[in-house]
Design a protein around this motif. Structure first.
Motif, PDB file in Angstrom:
ATOM      1  N   GLU A  83      98.489  18.458  44.092  1.00  0.00           N
ATOM      2  CA  GLU A  83      97.719  17.246  43.831  1.00  0.00           C
ATOM      3  C   GLU A  83      96.240  17.571  43.964  1.00  0.00           C
ATOM      4  N   LEU A  84      95.496  17.415  42.860  1.00  0.00           N
ATOM      5  CA  LEU A  84      94.063  17.680  42.869  1.00  0.00           C
ATOM      6  C   LEU A  84      93.307  16.379  42.643  1.00  0.00           C
ATOM      7  N   PRO A  85      92.131  16.240  43.264  1.00  0.00           N
ATOM      8  CA  PRO A  85      91.335  15.027  43.055  1.00  0.00           C
ATOM      9  C   PRO A  85      90.731  15.008  41.650  1.00  0.00           C
ATOM     10  N   GLU A  95      86.087  19.147  46.132  1.00  0.00           N
ATOM     11  CA  GLU A  95      87.324  18.715  46.792  1.00  0.00           C
ATOM     12  C   GLU A  95      88.537  19.469  46.233  1.00  0.00           C
ATOM     13  N   ALA A  96      88.540  19.716  44.941  1.00  0.00           N
ATOM     14  CA  ALA A  96      89.648  20.458  44.320  1.00  0.00           C
ATOM     15  C   ALA A  96      89.676  21.893  44.847  1.00  0.00           C
ATOM     16  N   ALA A  99      91.150  21.797  48.200  1.00  0.00           N
ATOM     17  CA  ALA A  99      92.600  21.567  48.139  1.00  0.00           C
ATOM     18  C   ALA A  99      93.345  22.868  47.831  1.00  0.00           C
ATOM     19  N   VAL A 100      92.802  23.681  46.937  1.00  0.00           N
ATOM     20  CA  VAL A 100      93.425  24.967  46.611  1.00  0.00           C
ATOM     21  C   VAL A 100      93.406  25.871  47.841  1.00  0.00           C
ATOM     22  N   LEU A 101      92.263  25.940  48.505  1.00  0.00           N
ATOM     23  CA  LEU A 101      92.138  26.762  49.715  1.00  0.00           C
ATOM     24  C   LEU A 101      93.110  26.303  50.794  1.00  0.00           C
ATOM     25  N   GLN A 102      93.224  25.007  50.981  1.00  0.00           N
ATOM     26  CA  GLN A 102      94.122  24.466  52.005  1.00  0.00           C
ATOM     27  C   GLN A 102      95.580  24.763  51.655  1.00  0.00           C
ATOM     28  N   ALA A 103      95.929  24.708  50.363  1.00  0.00           N
ATOM     29  CA  ALA A 103      97.305  24.995  49.946  1.00  0.00           C
ATOM     30  C   ALA A 103      97.677  26.443  50.263  1.00  0.00           C
ATOM     31  N   ARG A 125      84.291  23.203  36.414  1.00  0.00           N
ATOM     32  CA  ARG A 125      82.952  23.050  36.978  1.00  0.00           C
ATOM     33  C   ARG A 125      81.882  23.408  35.950  1.00  0.00           C
ATOM     34  N   LYS A 126      82.094  24.495  35.243  1.00  0.00           N
ATOM     35  CA  LYS A 126      81.130  24.909  34.218  1.00  0.00           C
ATOM     36  C   LYS A 126      81.026  23.877  33.100  1.00  0.00           C
ATOM     37  N   ALA A 127      82.166  23.300  32.734  1.00  0.00           N
ATOM     38  CA  ALA A 127      82.155  22.282  31.679  1.00  0.00           C
ATOM     39  C   ALA A 127      81.388  21.046  32.136  1.00  0.00           C
ATOM     40  N   VAL A 128      81.619  20.606  33.367  1.00  0.00           N
ATOM     41  CA  VAL A 128      80.909  19.438  33.901  1.00  0.00           C
ATOM     42  C   VAL A 128      79.421  19.747  34.008  1.00  0.00           C
TER      43      VAL A 128
END
Length: 144
Positions: A83-85, A95-96, A99-103, A125-128
């Motif tokens: 589950e990603l924000p 936050e994403a 979440a990856v690091l925590q997983a 991130r690059k796209a945003v």
């Protein structure tokens, strides 16, 4: 020295350097030695397979590894459910990444899977970032 020419031994109508088979070997045809070797292997394949399995049963670890590698090939990838924000903002992307690091820390993801996911998050991130820069440039050009 002899006055005979090198072309005397050639078949009539052939020139030096001319191939006897101008089209060459047909595509997909195999070398005779390869065909013979494959036939020999096919002939004894069942016996060889049985022998390797018997050796594995008797405790030969090399044979056991060979059998297992052929029966159960290593998995290349598996589906990942995480589950990603919302990643429409820089804060959401951060936050994403967390979440990856925590997983990974929780053992839900393998490090290789996390690296792949982190690459996807980085591409987002690059796209945003590109979109935000484009909007800022458009706004600045509109002020002039």
């Amino acid at each position: 020295m002899s006055d005979t020419k090198k072309t005397e031994g050639l078949r009539p109508g052939w020139q030096p350097g001319q191939s006897g088979n101008p089209k060459g070997r047909p595509k997909g045809s195999r070398n005779r030695v390869t065909v013979v070797a494959l036939a020999a292997m096919e002939e004894g394949a069942d016996a060889i397979a049985r022998k390797v399995v018997d050796m594995a049963k008797q405790g030969d670890m090399s044979a056991a590894r060979l059998v297992l590698e052929r029966l159960v090939p290593p998995a290349k990838e598996r589906p990942v459910y995480l589950e990603l924000p919302d990643m429409d903002t820089a804060a959401g992307i951060a936050e994403a990444q967390q979440a990856v690091l925590q997983a990974v820390a929780d053992g839900e993801l393998l490090p290789g899977e996390a690296a792949t996911l982190a690459g996807i998050v980085e591409a987002r991130r690059k796209a945003v970032e590109t979109l935000e820069l484009e909007q800022r440039i458009t706004a600045l050009e509109g002020k002039k």
